[in-house]
Design an enzyme around this catalytic site. Structure first.
Site, PDB file in Angstrom:
ATOM      1  N   SER A 116       0.849  -1.250  -0.044  1.00 33.76           N
ATOM      2  CA  SER A 116       0.015   0.225  -0.008  1.00 33.76           C
ATOM      3  C   SER A 116       0.882   1.223  -0.057  1.00 33.76           C
ATOM      4  O   SER A 116       1.585   1.252  -0.887  1.00 33.76           O
ATOM      5  CB  SER A 116      -0.918  -0.165   1.121  1.00 33.76           C
ATOM      6  OG  SER A 116      -1.991   1.167   1.248  1.00 33.76           O
ATOM      7  N   HIS A 117       0.753   2.211   1.092  1.00 30.51           N
ATOM      8  CA  HIS A 117       1.185   3.311   1.060  1.00 30.51           C
ATOM      9  C   HIS A 117       2.576   3.202   1.713  1.00 30.51           C
ATOM     10  O   HIS A 117       3.404   4.316   1.655  1.00 30.51           O
ATOM     11  CB  HIS A 117       0.430   4.294   1.884  1.00 30.51           C
ATOM     12  CG  HIS A 117       0.097   3.698   3.104  1.00 30.51           C
ATOM     13  ND1 HIS A 117      -0.660   2.704   3.474  1.00 30.51           N
ATOM     14  CD2 HIS A 117       0.663   4.109   4.455  1.00 30.51           C
ATOM     15  CE1 HIS A 117      -0.682   2.230   4.749  1.00 30.51           C
ATOM     16  NE2 HIS A 117       0.267   3.281   5.519  1.00 30.51           N
ATOM     17  N   ASP A 280      -2.604   6.341  -3.495  1.00 34.74           N
ATOM     18  CA  ASP A 280      -1.485   5.630  -2.854  1.00 34.74           C
ATOM     19  C   ASP A 280      -0.664   4.632  -3.625  1.00 34.74           C
ATOM     20  O   ASP A 280      -1.115   4.570  -4.955  1.00 34.74           O
ATOM     21  CB  ASP A 280      -1.683   5.266  -1.466  1.00 34.74           C
ATOM     22  CG  ASP A 280      -2.701   4.150  -1.683  1.00 34.74           C
ATOM     23  OD1 ASP A 280      -3.462   4.092  -2.605  1.00 34.74           O
ATOM     24  OD2 ASP A 280      -2.695   3.140  -0.860  1.00 34.74           O
ATOM     25  N   ASP A 282      -1.094   1.506  -4.145  1.00 34.30           N
ATOM     26  CA  ASP A 282      -1.949   0.341  -4.840  1.00 34.30           C
ATOM     27  C   ASP A 282      -3.277   0.948  -5.235  1.00 34.30           C
ATOM     28  O   ASP A 282      -4.199   0.256  -5.675  1.00 34.30           O
ATOM     29  CB  ASP A 282      -2.143  -0.987  -3.955  1.00 34.30           C
ATOM     30  CG  ASP A 282      -2.633  -0.548  -2.752  1.00 34.30           C
ATOM     31  OD1 ASP A 282      -2.794   0.548  -2.097  1.00 34.30           O
ATOM     32  OD2 ASP A 282      -3.504  -1.383  -2.108  1.00 34.30           O
ATOM     33  N   ASP A 284      -5.797   2.572  -3.719  1.00 36.14           N
ATOM     34  CA  ASP A 284      -7.031   2.383  -2.854  1.00 36.14           C
ATOM     35  C   ASP A 284      -7.312   3.718  -1.869  1.00 36.14           C
ATOM     36  O   ASP A 284      -8.602   4.067  -1.503  1.00 36.14           O
ATOM     37  CB  ASP A 284      -7.520   1.175  -2.175  1.00 36.14           C
ATOM     38  CG  ASP A 284      -6.189   0.712  -1.044  1.00 36.14           C
ATOM     39  OD1 ASP A 284      -5.368   1.572  -0.954  1.00 36.14           O
ATOM     40  OD2 ASP A 284      -6.238  -0.164  -0.566  1.00 36.14           O
ATOM     41  N   ARG A 285      -6.410   4.314  -1.790  1.00 43.40           N
ATOM     42  CA  ARG A 285      -6.573   5.650  -0.903  1.00 43.40           C
ATOM     43  C   ARG A 285      -6.628   6.854  -1.708  1.00 43.40           C
ATOM     44  O   ARG A 285      -6.349   6.790  -2.866  1.00 43.40           O
ATOM     45  CB  ARG A 285      -5.177   5.897   0.050  1.00 43.40           C
ATOM     46  CG  ARG A 285      -5.300   4.782   0.994  1.00 43.40           C
ATOM     47  CD  ARG A 285      -4.022   5.269   1.731  1.00 43.40           C
ATOM     48  NE  ARG A 285      -4.013   4.085   2.799  1.00 43.40           N
ATOM     49  CZ  ARG A 285      -3.295   4.355   4.031  1.00 43.40           C
ATOM     50  NH1 ARG A 285      -2.953   5.324   4.500  1.00 43.40           N
ATOM     51  NH2 ARG A 285      -3.255   3.248   4.897  1.00 43.40           N
ATOM     52  N   LYS A 379     -11.640  -0.219  -0.930  1.00 40.79           N
ATOM     53  CA  LYS A 379     -11.623   1.400  -0.876  1.00 40.79           C
ATOM     54  C   LYS A 379     -11.221   1.904  -2.446  1.00 40.79           C
ATOM     55  O   LYS A 379     -10.303   0.963  -3.011  1.00 40.79           O
ATOM     56  CB  LYS A 379     -11.200   2.133   0.013  1.00 40.79           C
ATOM     57  CG  LYS A 379      -9.697   1.478   0.327  1.00 40.79           C
ATOM     58  CD  LYS A 379      -9.133   2.368   1.765  1.00 40.79           C
ATOM     59  CE  LYS A 379      -7.736   2.172   1.951  1.00 40.79           C
ATOM     60  NZ  LYS A 379      -7.592   0.865   2.777  1.00 40.79           N
TER      61      LYS A 379
HETATM   62  C1  G16 Z   1      -5.043  -0.372   5.618  1.00 41.53           C
HETATM   63  C2  G16 Z   1      -6.344  -0.978   5.580  1.00 41.53           C
HETATM   64  C3  G16 Z   1      -7.280   0.107   6.034  1.00 41.53           C
HETATM   65  C4  G16 Z   1      -6.761   0.877   7.483  1.00 41.53           C
HETATM   66  C5  G16 Z   1      -5.265   1.207   7.191  1.00 41.53           C
HETATM   67  C6  G16 Z   1      -4.708   1.857   8.472  1.00 41.53           C
HETATM   68  O1  G16 Z   1      -5.140   0.406   4.356  1.00 41.53           O
HETATM   69  O2  G16 Z   1      -7.136  -1.491   4.421  1.00 41.53           O
HETATM   70  O3  G16 Z   1      -8.497  -0.511   6.507  1.00 41.53           O
HETATM   71  O4  G16 Z   1      -7.493   1.898   7.808  1.00 41.53           O
HETATM   72  O5  G16 Z   1      -4.725   0.183   6.700  1.00 41.53           O
HETATM   73  O6  G16 Z   1      -4.596   0.816   9.472  1.00 41.53           O
HETATM   74  P1  G16 Z   1      -3.639   0.792  10.569  1.00 41.53           P
HETATM   75  O7  G16 Z   1      -4.222   2.093  11.451  1.00 41.53           O
HETATM   76  O8  G16 Z   1      -3.772  -0.470  11.443  1.00 41.53           O
HETATM   77  O9  G16 Z   1      -2.153   1.202  10.041  1.00 41.53           O
HETATM   78  P2  G16 Z   1      -4.120   0.084   3.193  1.00 41.53           P
HETATM   79  O10 G16 Z   1      -4.312   1.593   2.384  1.00 41.53           O
HETATM   80  O11 G16 Z   1      -2.703   0.522   4.027  1.00 41.53           O
HETATM   81  O12 G16 Z   1      -4.197  -1.007   2.734  1.00 41.53           O
END
Ligand code: G16
Length: 546
Positions: A116-117, A280, A282, A284-285, A379
């Site tokens: 992801s990010h 971001d 991938d 989704d953000r 998302k």
């Molecule tokens: C992931 C999850 C999200 C979550 C985010 C932050 O996002 O898919 O549902 O809100 O991590 O999670 P945490 O607070 O546990 O770090 P992504 O975009 O990283 O896949």
């Protein structure tokens, strides 16, 4: 298929393959250890028998190790009897595109390669997650089964042949398995055209309106180029950092005020652009910006819900709305006004899956820059950007006007999140334990104008399957409606990250245009005092404020 072409490779378990908030995320070096990726992938095939003879969707965000992992997974899929794999050209597919392809082609599941990010490159992070046949992230029961399997694994199956060149679109064979390498963008762009008013948006972009989209050298570059430039007529230079790079150009592909600061700067000053957005690693953000203004993800969810009737794909009515617990309560107010249900779930997109599948909700979102709807089960960054662009085109108003009007009507939920990254895991766990121990004695305590009304450790019972998830974050509610939430992140890869989420409600329009930092300062101080953050961590300030 001749069994001779399938190799059964002996292996031994790794004890750290339990998924976090979103799949298995580790530094690249961990994944590069012999058998590390293979063990986890074999655990998927062993626990998901429907993949045998079935269809698997495969792609990733293009980060370092993506192509190597795709080759290994294709050979393992052939070794485990998968019937067909659809893979994005060059191994690229955004997370929402994978979710869409699973649903569209009725696949038995999908594997997404992304952290992801989190930063990429040889010294960055890599990740893998499995999505089930509804297109959504595997629920805890599924990831827990993977984990248990990884603890007892003693071999994995892999085809000895070579995987095809994933740069070439077309159909290929590996043993008895068919591999279709497809354009990663086409199906997704078609879905967006079904949902949004492309004519109205095209007109807006031709009217002198200025848009910039920052793909942060990550997966959304090719999607944004096609949608904004080819389909909506925007100049190519409006899409920034549009080429996906294995190390994201050395940047941190996280669309927030800190990591997308250059984009934020384009919205400032006399020549600030009308609308800017970023996504971001991938895809989704999303981050939404207007001229001189930033839309918090919590407000974005509320505004999307309030304006759904303007958007072709949602004109026929919406079900309810859900938000993760730390997300501000702005969307709840909209739902109450519209007379639709609203839900509060733990952090993690997987908790929205049942609500979407059973039509309890149409929209869902999280403070962590995630917004989405029932069009997929993830998302979706570009979806959120197009939703906003469609609102702007339909209303003829600016982002700032839309925000102000929304607050006037529903009240403003001032909101901020403070992250303390890379702190010692022992200290972080102790901090949370000590907060938990204080829960009974907190109500009634007074801090200036703020008196604590209630405090709890959030737990959630899924309304569809009654699964209970406990210890999902400490919540402190104040008599004036303010809220402090403490959680440890489930996505970091170094030490622990403490997240402190702060929210206060302002119904008076005359007080809705203040600076968030000033408004929240008293609450920030209380959050520090109650948890002893400074004393315990030695940190004077958070690493990231969003
Ligand atoms: C992931 C999850 C999200 C979550 C985010 C932050 O996002 O898919 O549902 O809100 O991590 O999670 P945490 O607070 O546990 O770090 P992504 O975009 O990283 O896949």
């Amino acid at each position: 298929m001749s069994e001779a072409s399938i190799q059964q490779v002996p292996t031994t378990p790794f004890d750290d393959q339990r998924a976090g908030t979103s799949g298995l995320r580790k530094p690249v070096g961990v994944f590069e250890q012999p058998h590390y990726l293979e063990n986890f992938v074999q655990a998927i095939f062993d626990t998901r028998p429907e993949l045998n003879g079935g269809l698997l969707i495969l792609g990733g965000d293009g980060r370092f190790y993506n192509d190597i992992a795709i080759g290994i997974i294709l050979r393992m899929a052939a070794g485990n009897g998968v019937g067909r794999v659809i893979v994005g050209q060059h191994g690229l597919l955004s997370t929402p595109a994978v979710s869409h392809l699973i649903r569209k082609y009725q696949a038995q599941g999908g594997i997404i390669l992304s952290a992801s990010h989190n930063p990429g490159g040889p010294d960055g992070d890599f990740g893998i997650k499995f999505n089930t046949a509804n297109g959504g992230p595997a629920p805890e029961s599924v990831t827990e089964a993977f984990f248990q399997k990884t603890l007892e694994i003693d071999s994995y199956r892999i085809h000895t042949g070579d995987a095809p060149d994933i740069g070439r679109i077309g159909g290929f064979e590996l043993g008895d398995m068919r591999i279709d390498i497809i354009d990663p963008v086409r199906d997704y762009a078609g879905m967006m055209q079904d949902l949004f008013d492309f004519d109205a948006m095209r007109e807006l972009l031709a009217s002198g309106f200025q848009l910039r989209f920052d793909a942060m050298h990550a997966i959304t570059g090719p999607y944004a180029r096609h949608i904004f430039t080819d389909l909506l007529g925007a100049p190519a230079e409006w899409i920034l950092n549009a080429t996906p790079l294995p190390d994201f150009g050395g940047g941190h592909p996280d669309p927030n005020l800190k990591h997308a600061a250059a984009l934020v700067a384009l919205t400032r000053g006399e020549n600030g652009v009308d609308f800017a957005a970023a996504s971001d690693g991938d895809g989704d953000r999303n981050m939404i910006l207007g001229k001189h203004c930033f839309v918090t993800p919590s407000d974005s969810l509320a505004i999307i819900t309030a304006n759904a009737a303007m958007i072709p794909g949602y004109r026929n009515g919406i079900h309810g709305v859900a938000r993760s617990m730390p997300t501000s309560q702005a969307a709840d107010r909209v739902a109450e006004r519209l007379g639709i249900a609203h839900y509060e779930t733990p952090t993690g997109w997987k908790y929205f899956g049942n609500l979407l599948d059973h039509r309890r909700i149409t929209f869902c979102g999280e403070e962590s820059f995630g917004t989405g709807s029932d069009h997929v089960r993830e998302k979706d960054g570009l979806w959120a950007v197009l939703f906003w662009l469609n609102i702007l085109a339909g209303s003829g108003r600016s982002v700032a006007d839309i925000l102000a009007a929304h607050w006037r009507e529903y009240g403003r939920n001032y909101y901020t999140r403070h992250d303390y990254e890379g702190i010692d895991s022992g200290i972080a766990t102790q901090l949370m334990d000590d907060l938990r121990a204080q829960l009974d004695s907190l109500p009634g305590q007074r801090f200036g104008e703020h008196t604590i009304a209630w405090a709890d450790d959030f737990s959630y019972t899924d309304p569809i399957d009654a699964t209970v998830s406990t210890h999902q974050g400490i919540r402190i509610g104040f008599e004036n409606g303010s809220r402090i939430v403490y959680r440890l992140s489930g996505t970091g890869t170094q030490g622990a990250t403490l997240r402190v989420y702060l929210e206060s409600f302002e119904p008076d329009p005359a007080k809705q245009q203040h600076d968030t930092r000033q408004v929240m300062q008293a609450l920030v101080d209380i959050a520090n005092r109650v948890a002893g953050i400074r004393a315990r961590t030695g940190r004077n300030a958070p690493d990231v404020i969003t």
